[in-house]
Write an enzyme that holds these catalytic residues in place. Structure first.
Site, PDB file in Angstrom:
ATOM      1  N   HIS A 178       0.855  -1.196   0.000  1.00 27.50           N
ATOM      2  CA  HIS A 178       0.000   0.000   0.000  1.00 27.50           C
ATOM      3  C   HIS A 178       0.885   1.237   0.000  1.00 27.50           C
ATOM      4  O   HIS A 178       1.846   1.324   0.759  1.00 27.50           O
ATOM      5  CB  HIS A 178      -0.911   0.024   1.240  1.00 27.50           C
ATOM      6  CG  HIS A 178      -1.780   1.244   1.243  1.00 27.50           C
ATOM      7  ND1 HIS A 178      -2.956   1.308   0.531  1.00 27.50           N
ATOM      8  CD2 HIS A 178      -1.621   2.449   1.834  1.00 27.50           C
ATOM      9  CE1 HIS A 178      -3.486   2.506   0.692  1.00 27.50           C
ATOM     10  NE2 HIS A 178      -2.699   3.219   1.471  1.00 27.50           N
ATOM     11  N   ASP A 204     -15.528   2.367   6.733  1.00 26.19           N
ATOM     12  CA  ASP A 204     -14.491   3.271   6.217  1.00 26.19           C
ATOM     13  C   ASP A 204     -14.996   4.008   4.986  1.00 26.19           C
ATOM     14  O   ASP A 204     -14.753   5.203   4.826  1.00 26.19           O
ATOM     15  CB  ASP A 204     -13.216   2.493   5.860  1.00 26.19           C
ATOM     16  CG  ASP A 204     -12.246   3.365   5.096  1.00 26.19           C
ATOM     17  OD1 ASP A 204     -11.752   4.338   5.689  1.00 26.19           O
ATOM     18  OD2 ASP A 204     -12.023   3.120   3.891  1.00 26.19           O
ATOM     19  N   ARG A 242     -15.008  12.435   5.822  1.00 18.50           N
ATOM     20  CA  ARG A 242     -13.728  13.092   6.147  1.00 18.50           C
ATOM     21  C   ARG A 242     -13.298  14.011   5.017  1.00 18.50           C
ATOM     22  O   ARG A 242     -12.760  15.092   5.244  1.00 18.50           O
ATOM     23  CB  ARG A 242     -12.655  12.043   6.409  1.00 18.50           C
ATOM     24  CG  ARG A 242     -12.832  11.349   7.745  1.00 18.50           C
ATOM     25  CD  ARG A 242     -11.893  10.168   7.863  1.00 18.50           C
ATOM     26  NE  ARG A 242     -10.514  10.539   7.679  1.00 18.50           N
ATOM     27  CZ  ARG A 242      -9.582   9.719   7.171  1.00 18.50           C
ATOM     28  NH1 ARG A 242      -9.896   8.491   6.815  1.00 18.50           N
ATOM     29  NH2 ARG A 242      -8.342  10.123   7.045  1.00 18.50           N
ATOM     30  N   SER A 286      -8.176   3.710   8.527  1.00 23.25           N
ATOM     31  CA  SER A 286      -8.817   3.625   7.214  1.00 23.25           C
ATOM     32  C   SER A 286      -8.029   2.689   6.284  1.00 23.25           C
ATOM     33  O   SER A 286      -8.587   1.778   5.665  1.00 23.25           O
ATOM     34  CB  SER A 286      -8.886   5.044   6.638  1.00 23.25           C
ATOM     35  OG  SER A 286      -9.166   5.034   5.277  1.00 23.25           O
ATOM     36  N   LYS A 318      -9.027  -1.714   5.352  1.00 22.71           N
ATOM     37  CA  LYS A 318      -9.215  -2.221   3.988  1.00 22.71           C
ATOM     38  C   LYS A 318      -8.185  -3.293   3.666  1.00 22.71           C
ATOM     39  O   LYS A 318      -8.508  -4.323   3.070  1.00 22.71           O
ATOM     40  CB  LYS A 318      -9.098  -1.085   2.975  1.00 22.71           C
ATOM     41  CG  LYS A 318     -10.316  -0.174   2.998  1.00 22.71           C
ATOM     42  CD  LYS A 318     -10.211   0.918   1.979  1.00 22.71           C
ATOM     43  CE  LYS A 318      -9.147   1.925   2.325  1.00 22.71           C
ATOM     44  NZ  LYS A 318      -9.556   3.285   2.508  1.00 22.71           N
TER      45      LYS A 318
END
Ligand code: URA
Length: 441
Positions: free
Chosen positions: A82, A161, A168, A183, A187
């Site tokens: 990520h 989320d 947000r 968040s 995921k």
């Protein structure tokens, strides 16, 4: 305790219990806690933060607001990467096939462009026919067949989320370490991974512009991964100039495919090989990071990674003939160049400014429901430290938007500076974070 009292407790700086967090998050997903109360809570967290225990509990609640994919039927240690997002950050495109070609399965659930940063889904969808909206059942079939799969967040994955992120985005509560960490990790933990590699960006074009904040985010992410029993390693990497030469969805697909065919774009390949090396190592297909890196280089050299990329494109309904022959792709109506104002060296290339220029050109969005223009974007002709002559082309840009041409030109002229002396080369990868702490790379 009422929701009102829970918000007040956080507003006054106290830590919430697991039960209090459950009342808030669970109530929000059920529609019992309205957006205005959740907004107040998010702003309280923005200013007061969360303890490590609260952050873990917050992540757990978001994770279990939906399904956790079971990939135990797929043999091997499943590893994903990520990135916290940057400009020209196309690394997932070459990385996933490289790692899969080394024998490590890569399940990847990615996002769309966010603010000035690009998103893997938009890049993949610029390939004619390519679908990222696969069902979870098909996601499992593709990874079992090919050893990699790239899709978008479905309604089953961390719905808390998904709902909270949209809130947000419009309440200025994105740039908050516990909220970002919860968040991202909710995921990632839902995808069915066994281990995770993180690329935490720092600098002008990153969400965290200082190294100190990036380190704190990396530590929070690694600590959550570790608490959930997933081996997690983070790299803090520089995002001052864009990665590679290409910015914009189709431009970045083309550059990625060229890298997989052996073109040496130094920063793109360095990051692909280091992050890939870590994934191959965590995936137990190498005994060390260095051996993993060597296996990644080999997978590019022998063509197996490029072959895997073409198979992925075909399997996810894309047309690989455009990858093989990019000249078939529809061009934008306007292509213009920007030239150097003086002799010298490229002193800096402001990735934040170029990220916003990408939006002006149509490569990114200003509203979630906006369509992107796949061919729009920027191709740099020079990188920091390159010598230039006055009048030489430093960048070219493309767009269908006639009204955007002048503004884009002005922005790119401002973003690329020329200096009389060559700037000092900067390290791309700054440090490594794992469960034992942070150390220089
Ligand atoms: N990416 C995410 O998925 N969540 C955040 O909060 C920020 C970046």
């Amino acid at each position: 305790m009422t929701i009102n009292e829970i918000i007040r407790k956080k507003r006054d700086g106290a830590a919430l219990t697991a039960d209090e967090l459950q009342r808030l998050i669970g109530g929000y997903v059920q529609g019992e806690v309205p957006d205005y109360q959740m907004s107040a809570f998010l702003m309280a967290v923005y200013f007061r933060g969360m303890t490590p225990e609260e952050t873990v509990e917050f992540t757990r609640l978001m994770l279990h607001s939906g399904d956790v994919v079971d990939l135990s039927a797929v043999p091997g240690v499943k590893v994903d990467k990520h990135s916290t997002g940057g400009v020209g950050d196309k690394i997932s495109l070459p990385l996933a096939p490289v790692v899969a070609a080394c024998g490590v399965p890569v399940p990847m659930i990615s996002g769309r462009g966010l603010g000035h940063t690009g998103g893997t889904l938009d890049k993949l969808e610029s390939i004619p026919g390519f679908r990222t909206d696969l069902s979870i059942e098909e996601y499992k079939r593709v990874i079992a067949e090919l050893g990699l799969v790239l899709i978008g967040q479905t309604k089953e994955i961390a719905p808390a989320d998904k709902k909270m992120y949209a809130l947000r985005d419009v309440t200025s509560t994105v740039e908050c370490i516990p909220l970002i960490a919860g968040s991202i990790m909710s995921k990632k933990l839902a995808e069915g991974i066994d281990a995770l590699v993180l690329d935490v960006k720092t600098g002008r074009g990153a969400f965290m512009s200082t190294e100190e904040r990036s380190r704190a985010l990396a530590e929070a992410l690694v600590s959550i991964g570790t608490r959930f029993g997933k081996e997690t390693v983070g790299f803090i990497t520089r995002m001052d100039e864009p990665l590679g030469y290409a910015i914009g969805n189709w431009n970045e697909v083309v550059e990625s495919a060229e890298c997989l065919q052996g073109r040496d774009v130094p920063d793109v390949m360095e990051l692909t090989v280091v992050l890939g090396g870590a994934m191959v190592w965590l995936g137990r297909k190498a005994g060390s990071l260095e051996e993993g890196m060597e296996r990644c280089r080999q997978a590019v050299k022998d063509g197996s990674a490029y072959d895997r990329f073409l198979r992925l494109v075909r399997r996810q309904y894309g047309d690989p003939s455009y990858i093989v022959d990019p000249s078939k792709y529809r061009r934008s109506r306007h292509t213009e160049t920007v030239s150097a104002p003086a002799d010298g060296y490229i002193g800096s290339i402001d990735s934040l400014e170029l990220g916003f220029t990408g939006i002006v050109l149509g490569a990114g969005r200003t509203r979630v429901d906006e369509a992107v223009e796949p061919a729009a974007g920027i191709l740099l002709r020079k990188k920091c430290g390159d010598p230039v002559r006055k009048g030489e082309t430093v960048a070219e840009f493309s767009t269908d938007r006639t009204a955007a041409v002048d503004e884009a030109k002005r922005r790119i002229e401002r973003a690329v500076t020329v200096t009389p002396a060559r700037p000092e080369p900067q390290k791309l990868i700054l440090s490594v974070v794992d469960k034992n702490g942070v150390r220089p790379y």
